[in-house]
Design a protein around this motif. Sequence first.
Motif, PDB file in Angstrom:
ATOM      1  N   THR A  59      45.676 -85.937   5.546  1.00  0.00           N
ATOM      2  CA  THR A  59      46.880 -86.515   6.141  1.00  0.00           C
ATOM      3  C   THR A  59      46.892 -86.419   7.657  1.00  0.00           C
ATOM      4  OG1 THR A  59      48.137 -84.458   5.953  1.00  0.00           O
ATOM      5  CG2 THR A  59      48.205 -85.974   4.068  1.00  0.00           C
ATOM      6  N   LYS A  60      45.881 -85.792   8.217  1.00  0.00           N
ATOM      7  CA  LYS A  60      45.759 -85.729   9.680  1.00  0.00           C
ATOM      8  C   LYS A  60      44.280 -85.755  10.064  1.00  0.00           C
ATOM      9  CE  LYS A  60      47.296 -83.348  13.877  1.00  0.00           C
ATOM     10  NZ  LYS A  60      46.024 -83.633  14.585  1.00  0.00           N
ATOM     11  N   THR A  61      43.950 -86.673  10.937  1.00  0.00           N
ATOM     12  CA  THR A  61      42.567 -86.827  11.374  1.00  0.00           C
ATOM     13  C   THR A  61      42.097 -85.598  12.142  1.00  0.00           C
ATOM     14  OG1 THR A  61      42.757 -89.224  11.507  1.00  0.00           O
ATOM     15  CG2 THR A  61      41.046 -88.195  12.849  1.00  0.00           C
ATOM     16  N   VAL A  62      40.858 -85.200  11.888  1.00  0.00           N
ATOM     17  CA  VAL A  62      40.196 -84.163  12.677  1.00  0.00           C
ATOM     18  C   VAL A  62      39.212 -84.883  13.592  1.00  0.00           C
ATOM     19  CG1 VAL A  62      38.714 -82.133  12.631  1.00  0.00           C
ATOM     20  CG2 VAL A  62      40.447 -82.448  10.852  1.00  0.00           C
ATOM     21  N   ASP A  63      39.409 -84.766  14.881  1.00  0.00           N
ATOM     22  CA  ASP A  63      38.610 -85.516  15.842  1.00  0.00           C
ATOM     23  C   ASP A  63      37.161 -85.039  15.876  1.00  0.00           C
ATOM     24  OD1 ASP A  63      40.830 -87.001  16.584  1.00  0.00           O
ATOM     25  OD2 ASP A  63      41.376 -85.601  18.192  1.00  0.00           O
TER      26      ASP A  63
END
Length: 380
Positions: A59-63
């Motif tokens: 649910t949240k991108t890891v750069d």
Amino acid sequence: MLRAGTTASIYLLAFTRYSFGFAPAASNIRLARATISVLSSASEPESSTNELPQIPFVTKTVDSDRSKDLMLGEDAGVFNIQNENWGNLGETGWFTFSAAVGTIMTAVAVLWVYHPTGYSDDFLAFLEDIAGGNPHIVTLLFGIIFPIVHSGLASLRPLGEQVVGARMWRVIFAFPSLCLSYSWIAYFISHAHDGLQFYDLRGNEAAHTIAWAVNFLSFFFLSPSVFNLKEVAAIEQPKIHLWETGMIRITRHPQFVGQIMWSAAHLAMVGTSFTALTMALLVGHHGFACWNGDRRLYDEHGEDFLKVKERTSIIPFQAILEGRQVPPKDYYKELLRGPYLVIALGTLGAYFAHPYMQAGAALARNSGLVPGGILDGLFP
């Protein structure tokens, strides 16, 4: 079935490439990979709009490490669930998105799909009359008409947006593409086994497993622009994006590569002349889209695109093998992102929905021609 240029729709059928899937015992068409509802945004607002949990990679991108990138193109598949909201009707939230998609799909159903009110049956009867009932000529006509309409309207986008605006042009672009998509898909399902039968590997478990795996993987070769559903539905202003990460590192035109994989997998299972012709038409359209897409990207981004082009390739991994593209050591972070999870789930769902697609195509074929439609009264 198709997604030409930078690609087309996501509402029900892919603007860009449809999913003619195969079931364990039969070859059918899968609904367009574009049907997959990938919740993604190319840029994130600064503040959160909800308290939903942020799960890394899901649910949240890891750069990833982009220190060696040109930083001229966007990061593909970026997503943070806390930046999403339903909003009110008319705002750029998912409530407006749902209303917009529901409206256009209702229009497609009434004006095209449903025989008593729509015109899909009239259009197909027109093509069959021209072809003298030959299914090979009918699919050839589809393979000529769809690219002209789809890629033609995509190419006219700069002019069209000046006249009616970006959002309205997206609707004008989407509606005929969706209508033609439906008709070609339904026709393929009904005629996939027509013509000469060169071979039939549907009963070969090993062949089916290999083809299924190749077909499944092909759906990960989507243009990152497909992830921006709000732009696809014209809730946010559509843009011609220049991407620099994700699948773009492997191939600058992932949908062309994905279409080749998908077509090869289906042709390996269904060795008929009709299927071979249809697959060739699909791949040919996507091959043209490579040139047309590059042209449109250059028109939009100029020198920035040429610099990104130099570091990418159409042939998968060519730029990497030649040293022009150096993926970061944590490249996996660009692929372990929420949109790709939704693609995986949607692809599996479409596979198991094959019987319903087959039944729908049979219903459309058996319904026959109901001349005219709901708009006849407007044109006496």
